[in-house]
Design a protein around this motif. Structure first.
Motif, short mmCIF file in Angstrom:
data_model
loop_
_atom_site.label_atom_id
_atom_site.label_comp_id
_atom_site.label_asym_id
_atom_site.label_seq_id
_atom_site.Cartn_x
_atom_site.Cartn_y
_atom_site.Cartn_z
N ARG A 1 86.63 44.06 -12.05
CA ARG A 1 86.50 44.42 -10.64
C ARG A 1 87.83 44.19 -9.93
NH1 ARG A 1 80.83 41.06 -10.41
NH2 ARG A 1 79.66 42.48 -11.75
N ARG B 1 89.70 41.29 -6.61
CA ARG B 1 88.97 40.03 -6.43
C ARG B 1 89.98 38.88 -6.41
NH1 ARG B 1 83.31 40.40 -7.06
NH2 ARG B 1 82.80 42.59 -6.70
N GLY C 1 84.86 36.05 -10.32
CA GLY C 1 84.19 37.28 -9.90
C GLY C 1 84.51 38.47 -10.79
N GLY D 1 87.30 39.44 -11.69
CA GLY D 1 88.52 40.11 -11.24
C GLY D 1 89.61 40.00 -12.27
#
Length: 349
Positions: free
Chosen positions: A62, A65, A82, A84
Motif C-alpha cells: 500500500r 503509508r 500498514g 506500506g
C-alpha cells in the motif's frame, strides 16, 4: 549491460510514481533500491521492482503509508507498517529509535506488518551515522518458506537477516547477512543471468545438493535454501523468528501463507549509545585499532586484501558509481513489463 546510477534512479522513481507513490516516497524507495545495487547487493536492488508492482496491483503493498506507533514509551516503540513500503516505514521507525537512544542511551523498536524493508544494512548505516550501535533481527511470514532447518529437507523459514552496525568514522562496521547460505533473491539473480549458485547453497526437494536455480524457481517440486554454518545459521534463523517475528508481534514462520504474494517483514532492533557505556573517545580509538589489527593479517590471495564488514560494499559502490550498475537482460525485461503496466516507458538504455 551497465546503467549509470542516476539514470537507474530516475527510471525507478518514475515507475514508483506511476504505481501510486508520492514524489517523496518514490524518491526514498528509489534511492534505497539503487543504493543496494551500488553496494553490490543486486538481490535487494531494482530487480525487486516487478514484485513490488505486482503486490501494489494485488492490494498487498500500500503506497504512501507511514509508521504507525502503537506504543511509544521513552525507550520502546511498537510500530505497525500498514503494509506500506518498508523502505519508508523502517526508515521512519529507525529515526525514532535513534532519537530515543540518544535521549536515554538505549532504545528498542518492534516493527510489524510492513512490506519488504529491503537491505537491512541501510538501517544499520543510519544508526552508525548518528554515532550509535544497532542490532537488528528480521523475519518474513509471507509466501512459501524457502530455507530448510538444519538436518531437514523441507523449507520452514525465510532467509531471516541479521544486521549489527558499529560506528567507525566514515567507514562503519556493518555486518548484514541472511542466515541462509545466500539470499533468496541472489538465486533469482543467478537464474536471470543464466548461471548456477555456489555449491552448498541449495538442495532439491529430495534433499540432494544442487547448484541449479531452477530447483527454487522451476515448475517442478521446489527444493530449499540451506542455512549458513549448518546448525549455527539455522539457530540464528530461529532467533530471528523469535525476536523479529514473535517479539515484534507480527508472527513467526508457522503463520506464513504460501499463497500470499506479499513480502511481509517483521523486525526487532536495539540501538545503543556507546557513550553511555564507555568513554567515547577511548571506544572510537579501540574500534579503529581492532579494525586496523584485523587488516594487518596476511591475505591468502595477494590480490584480495583482508576486509571487514562494510568494506566490500564501499568498494562496490565506488566501482559501480564510476562504471555503472550491471543489470542483466532478463531483469531489465521484467522491469520494463512492470513499468509498462503502470504506464511508464523505460528510457535508460
Amino acid at each position: 549491460m551497465l546503467i549509470q546510477a542516476e539514470q537507474l534512479r530516475a527510471e525507478t522513481d518514475l515507475i514508483l510514481r506511476g504505481a501510486g507513490s508520492s514524489a517523496e516516497e518514490a524518491a526514498i524507495v528509489a534511492d534505497h533500491l539503487v543504493e543496494a545495487n551500488l553496494r553490490g547487493h543486486d538481490s535487494h536492488g531494482v530487480g525487486v521492482l516487478p514484485a513490488y508492482i505486482r503486490n501494489i496491483g494485488a492490494g498487498r503493498l500500500r503506497p504512501n503509508r507511514h509508521a504507525e506507533f502503537l506504543r511509544q514509551d521513552p525507550t520502546i516503540a511498537v510500530v505497525d507498517g500498514g503494509m506500506g513500503f518498508g523502505q519508508v516505514v523502517a526508515r521512519e521507525a529507525t529515526d525514532w529509535t535513534i532519537g530515543a537512544a540518544k535521549e536515554s542511551g538505549l532504545a528498542l523498536l518492534a516493527l510489524r506488518n510492513v512490506h519488504h524493508i529491503g537491505r537491512v544494512g541501510s538501517y544499520g548505516e543510519q544508526a552508525a551515522a548518528a554515532g550509535l550501535i544497532m542490532l537488528a533481527f528480521v523475519n518474513g511470514i509471507s509466501g512459501a518458506p524457502r530455507v530448510a532447518p538444519h538436518g531437514g529437507r523441507e523449507p520452514r523459514t525465510g532467509t531471516n537477516p541479521i544486521c549489527i552496525a558499529v560506528p567507525h568514522g566514515d567507514a562503519p562496521v556493518v555486518l548484514d547477512f541472511a542466515t541462509s547460505r545466500i539470499a533468496l533473491n541472489k538465486v533469482r539473480v543467478a537464474r536471470n543471468e543464466g548461471r548456477h549458485v555456489a555449491p552448498g547453497s541449495i538442495i532439491t526437494h529430495e534433499g540432494e545438493p544442487s547448484t541449479d536455480p531452477e530447483v527454487l524457481y522451476g515448475e517442478g517440486p521446489r527444493g530449499a535454501l540451506l542455512s549458513f554454518g549448518e546448525h549455527k545459521g539455522s539457530g540464528l534463523s530461529l532467533i530471528c523468528e523469535l525476536l523479529g517475528g514473535a517479539l515484534a508481534g507480527g508472527g513467526a514462520a508457522q503463520r506464513a501463507d504460501a499463497a500470499d504474494p506479499a513480502i511481509i517483514n517483521g523486525m526487532t532492533a536495539i540501538v545503543i549509545d556507546p557513550g553511555r557505556v564507555v568513554d567515547l573517545p577511548w571506544f572510537a580509538r579501540e574500534v579503529e585499532a581492532v579494525v586496523a589489527h584485523m587488516k594487518t593479517a596476511a591475505s591468502i590471495d595477494p590480490d584480495r586484501p583482508v576486509m571487514v564488514a562494510g568494506d566490500p560494499e564501499r568498494a562496490s559502490r565506488a566501482r559501480r558509481l564510476a562504471e555503472g550498475i550491471p543489470v542483466d537482460a532478463t531483469t531489465w525485461r521484467e522491469i520494463g513489463k512492470a513499468a509498462a503496466s503502470v504506464g511508464v516507458v523505460l528510457k535508460a538504455v
